[in-house]
Design an enzyme around this catalytic site. Structure first.
Site, PDB file in Angstrom:
ATOM      1  N   LYS A 155     -96.549 -52.006  34.003  1.00  0.00           N
ATOM      2  CA  LYS A 155     -95.742 -50.774  33.967  1.00  0.00           C
ATOM      3  C   LYS A 155     -96.402 -49.700  33.109  1.00  0.00           C
ATOM      4  CE  LYS A 155     -92.116 -52.565  32.077  1.00  0.00           C
ATOM      5  NZ  LYS A 155     -92.419 -53.973  31.872  1.00  0.00           N
ATOM      6  N   ARG A 205     -82.753 -51.364  31.753  1.00  0.00           N
ATOM      7  CA  ARG A 205     -83.100 -52.775  31.825  1.00  0.00           C
ATOM      8  C   ARG A 205     -81.889 -53.658  32.070  1.00  0.00           C
ATOM      9  NH1 ARG A 205     -88.280 -52.292  28.841  1.00  0.00           N
ATOM     10  NH2 ARG A 205     -89.286 -54.301  28.712  1.00  0.00           N
ATOM     11  N   ARG A 229    -103.554 -59.406  25.911  1.00  0.00           N
ATOM     12  CA  ARG A 229    -103.256 -58.189  25.163  1.00  0.00           C
ATOM     13  C   ARG A 229    -102.992 -58.493  23.691  1.00  0.00           C
ATOM     14  NH1 ARG A 229     -98.573 -54.322  27.199  1.00  0.00           N
ATOM     15  NH2 ARG A 229     -97.285 -56.031  26.466  1.00  0.00           N
ATOM     16  N   ARG A 244     -99.972 -57.015  19.294  1.00  0.00           N
ATOM     17  CA  ARG A 244     -98.512 -56.817  19.297  1.00  0.00           C
ATOM     18  C   ARG A 244     -97.818 -58.120  18.959  1.00  0.00           C
ATOM     19  NH1 ARG A 244     -96.558 -53.585  24.616  1.00  0.00           N
ATOM     20  NH2 ARG A 244     -94.788 -54.990  24.399  1.00  0.00           N
ATOM     21  N   ARG A 246     -88.624 -62.466  26.960  1.00  0.00           N
ATOM     22  CA  ARG A 246     -88.721 -61.214  27.724  1.00  0.00           C
ATOM     23  C   ARG A 246     -88.681 -61.508  29.229  1.00  0.00           C
ATOM     24  NH1 ARG A 246     -93.972 -59.815  24.837  1.00  0.00           N
ATOM     25  NH2 ARG A 246     -94.262 -57.904  26.029  1.00  0.00           N
TER      26      ARG A 246
END
Ligand code: B4P
Length: 189
Positions: free
Chosen positions: A14, A89, A128, A134, A146
Protein backbone atom coordinates in the site's frame (compact mmCIF):
# COMPACT_ATOMS: atom_id res chain seq x y z
CA UNK A 1 -10.06 14.86 -9.71
CA UNK A 2 -9.76 11.57 -7.84
CA UNK A 3 -10.71 10.56 -4.35
CA UNK A 4 -9.61 7.07 -3.59
CA UNK A 5 -8.69 4.51 -0.94
CA UNK A 6 -5.97 1.88 -1.07
CA UNK A 7 -6.55 -1.15 1.13
CA UNK A 8 -4.77 -4.43 1.73
CA UNK A 9 -3.01 -6.38 4.46
CA UNK A 10 0.27 -5.22 6.03
CA UNK A 11 3.03 -5.78 3.50
CA UNK A 12 0.77 -5.83 0.43
CA UNK A 13 2.49 -2.73 -0.94
CA UNK A 14 0.00 0.00 0.00
CA UNK A 15 2.59 2.53 1.12
CA UNK A 16 4.94 1.70 -1.75
CA UNK A 17 2.27 1.99 -4.43
CA UNK A 18 0.30 4.88 -3.00
CA UNK A 19 3.23 7.29 -3.32
CA UNK A 20 3.58 6.41 -7.01
CA UNK A 21 -0.15 6.52 -7.76
CA UNK A 22 -0.54 9.88 -6.03
CA UNK A 23 2.36 11.32 -8.02
CA UNK A 24 0.95 10.00 -11.31
CA UNK A 25 -2.52 11.37 -10.59
CA UNK A 26 -1.33 14.64 -9.04
CA UNK A 27 -3.15 14.07 -5.75
CA UNK A 28 -1.94 13.89 -2.16
CA UNK A 29 -1.27 10.49 -0.51
CA UNK A 30 -2.33 10.40 3.13
CA UNK A 31 -1.12 7.43 5.18
CA UNK A 32 -2.54 7.07 8.69
CA UNK A 33 0.38 4.78 9.57
CA UNK A 34 2.92 7.43 8.44
CA UNK A 35 1.14 10.13 10.45
CA UNK A 36 1.20 7.94 13.58
CA UNK A 37 4.89 7.08 13.09
CA UNK A 38 5.86 10.74 12.56
CA UNK A 39 4.03 11.66 15.79
CA UNK A 40 5.67 8.80 17.69
CA UNK A 41 9.11 9.99 16.50
CA UNK A 42 8.25 13.59 17.42
CA UNK A 43 6.97 12.45 20.84
CA UNK A 44 3.77 14.47 20.44
CA UNK A 45 0.64 13.81 22.50
CA UNK A 46 -0.89 11.91 19.55
CA UNK A 47 2.31 9.88 19.25
CA UNK A 48 2.23 8.95 22.94
CA UNK A 49 -1.43 7.92 22.57
CA UNK A 50 -0.73 5.77 19.49
CA UNK A 51 2.60 4.13 20.36
CA UNK A 52 1.49 1.10 22.38
CA UNK A 53 -1.15 0.20 19.79
CA UNK A 54 1.13 0.61 16.77
CA UNK A 55 3.98 -1.36 18.38
CA UNK A 56 1.62 -4.25 19.22
CA UNK A 57 0.01 -4.25 15.75
CA UNK A 58 -3.34 -3.22 17.25
CA UNK A 59 -5.63 -0.59 15.79
CA UNK A 60 -5.29 2.83 17.38
CA UNK A 61 -8.71 3.72 18.93
CA UNK A 62 -11.23 4.91 16.36
CA UNK A 63 -11.94 8.19 18.13
CA UNK A 64 -8.27 9.22 17.85
CA UNK A 65 -7.86 8.00 14.27
CA UNK A 66 -11.12 9.48 12.95
CA UNK A 67 -10.37 12.91 14.41
CA UNK A 68 -6.89 12.85 12.91
CA UNK A 69 -8.17 11.93 9.43
CA UNK A 70 -10.91 14.54 9.48
CA UNK A 71 -8.37 17.19 10.33
CA UNK A 72 -5.99 16.02 7.58
CA UNK A 73 -8.74 15.94 4.92
CA UNK A 74 -9.57 19.57 5.68
CA UNK A 75 -6.12 20.76 4.52
CA UNK A 76 -5.91 22.75 1.31
CA UNK A 77 -3.83 20.08 -0.49
CA UNK A 78 -6.65 17.50 -0.20
CA UNK A 79 -9.19 19.73 -2.00
CA UNK A 80 -8.10 18.56 -5.45
CA UNK A 81 -8.32 14.86 -4.58
CA UNK A 82 -6.60 12.41 -2.27
CA UNK A 83 -5.48 8.84 -1.82
CA UNK A 84 -6.11 7.52 1.69
CA UNK A 85 -3.68 4.73 2.59
CA UNK A 86 -4.56 2.52 5.57
CA UNK A 87 -7.90 4.16 6.39
CA UNK A 88 -10.64 3.11 6.95
CA UNK A 89 -9.75 -0.22 8.56
CA UNK A 90 -13.02 -1.22 10.24
CA UNK A 91 -16.75 -0.55 10.05
CA UNK A 92 -16.74 2.35 12.53
CA UNK A 93 -14.13 4.10 10.41
CA UNK A 94 -16.16 3.48 7.23
CA UNK A 95 -19.16 5.19 8.82
CA UNK A 96 -16.96 8.04 10.08
CA UNK A 97 -15.43 8.52 6.62
CA UNK A 98 -18.88 8.56 4.99
CA UNK A 99 -19.89 11.32 7.41
CA UNK A 100 -16.69 13.31 6.83
CA UNK A 101 -17.08 13.14 3.04
CA UNK A 102 -20.74 14.12 3.42
CA UNK A 103 -19.71 17.22 5.39
CA UNK A 104 -17.16 18.07 2.69
CA UNK A 105 -19.82 17.47 -0.01
CA UNK A 106 -17.67 14.95 -1.94
CA UNK A 107 -17.76 11.22 -2.76
CA UNK A 108 -15.25 8.42 -3.23
CA UNK A 109 -14.44 7.46 -6.83
CA UNK A 110 -12.61 4.20 -6.31
CA UNK A 111 -11.33 1.74 -3.69
CA UNK A 112 -8.23 -0.18 -4.71
CA UNK A 113 -7.46 -3.47 -2.98
CA UNK A 114 -3.98 -5.02 -3.15
CA UNK A 115 -3.82 -8.77 -2.52
CA UNK A 116 -0.93 -11.07 -1.57
CA UNK A 117 -0.59 -14.37 0.27
CA UNK A 118 0.35 -14.57 3.94
CA UNK A 119 3.77 -16.10 3.36
CA UNK A 120 4.84 -13.32 0.98
CA UNK A 121 3.46 -10.64 3.34
CA UNK A 122 5.40 -12.03 6.31
CA UNK A 123 8.62 -12.23 4.25
CA UNK A 124 8.27 -8.62 3.07
CA UNK A 125 7.68 -7.31 6.59
CA UNK A 126 10.67 -9.22 7.97
CA UNK A 127 12.83 -7.82 5.16
CA UNK A 128 11.62 -4.31 5.95
CA UNK A 129 12.37 -4.85 9.65
CA UNK A 130 16.03 -5.34 8.71
CA UNK A 131 16.10 -2.24 6.49
CA UNK A 132 13.93 0.28 8.37
CA UNK A 133 13.86 -1.13 11.91
CA UNK A 134 10.13 -0.62 12.51
CA UNK A 135 9.20 -2.17 15.87
CA UNK A 136 5.92 -3.58 14.53
CA UNK A 137 7.79 -5.39 11.71
CA UNK A 138 10.48 -6.81 13.99
CA UNK A 139 7.99 -8.51 16.30
CA UNK A 140 6.39 -11.73 14.99
CA UNK A 141 3.35 -11.42 17.24
CA UNK A 142 2.71 -7.85 16.02
CA UNK A 143 2.88 -9.05 12.40
CA UNK A 144 0.45 -11.88 13.20
CA UNK A 145 -1.87 -9.45 14.98
CA UNK A 146 -1.91 -7.03 12.01
CA UNK A 147 -2.73 -9.85 9.57
CA UNK A 148 -5.47 -11.22 11.87
CA UNK A 149 -7.02 -7.78 12.29
CA UNK A 150 -7.03 -7.36 8.55
CA UNK A 151 -9.07 -10.57 8.17
CA UNK A 152 -11.49 -9.89 11.02
CA UNK A 153 -11.96 -6.09 10.81
CA UNK A 154 -10.87 -4.84 7.40
CA UNK A 155 -11.93 -7.60 4.97
CA UNK A 156 -15.67 -7.20 5.80
CA UNK A 157 -15.38 -3.48 5.18
CA UNK A 158 -13.83 -4.15 1.75
CA UNK A 159 -16.91 -6.27 0.97
CA UNK A 160 -19.03 -3.24 1.81
CA UNK A 161 -17.19 -1.12 -0.78
CA UNK A 162 -17.51 -3.98 -3.29
CA UNK A 163 -21.28 -3.94 -2.82
CA UNK A 164 -21.22 -0.19 -3.51
CA UNK A 165 -19.53 -0.94 -6.86
CA UNK A 166 -16.35 0.98 -5.97
CA UNK A 167 -13.83 -1.86 -5.64
CA UNK A 168 -10.95 -2.65 -8.02
CA UNK A 169 -8.89 -5.65 -6.90
CA UNK A 170 -5.25 -5.94 -8.02
CA UNK A 171 -2.76 -8.78 -7.54
CA UNK A 172 0.10 -7.37 -5.43
CA UNK A 173 2.57 -10.18 -6.17
CA UNK A 174 5.55 -9.49 -8.40
CA UNK A 175 7.95 -6.58 -8.95
CA UNK A 176 6.92 -3.12 -7.75
CA UNK A 177 6.81 -1.81 -11.37
CA UNK A 178 4.71 -4.75 -12.49
CA UNK A 179 2.18 -4.20 -9.70
CA UNK A 180 2.12 -0.48 -10.48
CA UNK A 181 1.32 -1.19 -14.15
CA UNK A 182 -1.55 -3.48 -13.08
CA UNK A 183 -2.89 -0.74 -10.81
CA UNK A 184 -2.79 1.92 -13.52
CA UNK A 185 -4.62 -0.47 -15.89
CA UNK A 186 -7.25 -1.21 -13.23
CA UNK A 187 -7.78 2.52 -12.64
CA UNK A 188 -8.33 3.09 -16.38
CA UNK A 189 -10.83 0.23 -16.64
P1 B4P B 1 0.48 1.06 8.21
O1 B4P B 1 1.48 2.12 8.14
O2 B4P B 1 -0.74 1.22 7.34
O3 B4P B 1 1.32 -0.26 7.93
P2 B4P B 1 1.16 -1.55 7.08
O4 B4P B 1 -0.24 -2.09 7.08
O5 B4P B 1 2.27 -2.40 7.54
O6 B4P B 1 1.39 -1.16 5.58
P3 B4P B 1 2.57 -0.42 4.90
O7 B4P B 1 1.89 0.58 4.03
O8 B4P B 1 3.59 0.09 5.83
O9 B4P B 1 3.30 -1.55 4.12
P4 B4P B 1 3.33 -1.85 2.59
O10 B4P B 1 2.20 -2.81 2.40
O11 B4P B 1 3.35 -0.67 1.71
O12 B4P B 1 -0.06 0.85 9.70
C1 B4P B 1 0.82 0.66 10.79
C2 B4P B 1 0.06 0.69 12.11
O13 B4P B 1 -0.55 2.00 12.31
C3 B4P B 1 -1.12 -0.28 12.24
O14 B4P B 1 -0.70 -1.58 12.66
C4 B4P B 1 -1.97 0.45 13.33
O15 B4P B 1 -1.44 0.25 14.62
C5 B4P B 1 -1.81 1.92 12.97
N1 B4P B 1 -2.88 2.35 12.06
C6 B4P B 1 -2.71 2.76 10.76
N2 B4P B 1 -3.90 3.10 10.22
C7 B4P B 1 -4.85 2.90 11.19
C8 B4P B 1 -6.26 3.05 11.22
N3 B4P B 1 -6.96 3.45 10.15
N4 B4P B 1 -6.91 2.76 12.38
C9 B4P B 1 -6.24 2.36 13.47
N5 B4P B 1 -4.90 2.18 13.49
C10 B4P B 1 -4.20 2.45 12.36
O16 B4P B 1 4.75 -2.48 2.30
C11 B4P B 1 5.39 -3.39 3.09
C12 B4P B 1 6.80 -3.75 2.57
O17 B4P B 1 6.71 -4.53 1.38
C13 B4P B 1 7.70 -2.58 2.22
O18 B4P B 1 8.95 -2.80 2.82
C14 B4P B 1 7.87 -2.61 0.72
O19 B4P B 1 9.16 -2.25 0.32
C15 B4P B 1 7.63 -4.06 0.41
N6 B4P B 1 7.03 -4.22 -0.90
C16 B4P B 1 6.02 -3.46 -1.39
N7 B4P B 1 5.69 -3.90 -2.64
C17 B4P B 1 6.53 -4.96 -2.91
C18 B4P B 1 6.68 -5.85 -4.02
N8 B4P B 1 5.91 -5.74 -5.11
N9 B4P B 1 7.61 -6.83 -3.94
C19 B4P B 1 8.39 -6.94 -2.85
N10 B4P B 1 8.29 -6.14 -1.76
C20 B4P B 1 7.38 -5.15 -1.80
Amino acid sequence: MTRMLIVGPAGSGKGTQSKRIAEDLGIVAISTGDIFRANIRGETELGREAKTYVDAGDLVPDSVTNRMVEDRLSWEDARGGFLLDGYPRNRTQVVALDEMLGRLGVELDVVLELTADREELTQRLKRRAEIEGRDDDADESAIRRRLELFESETAPMIAEYESRGLLRRVDGLGEVDEVNARIMDALKG
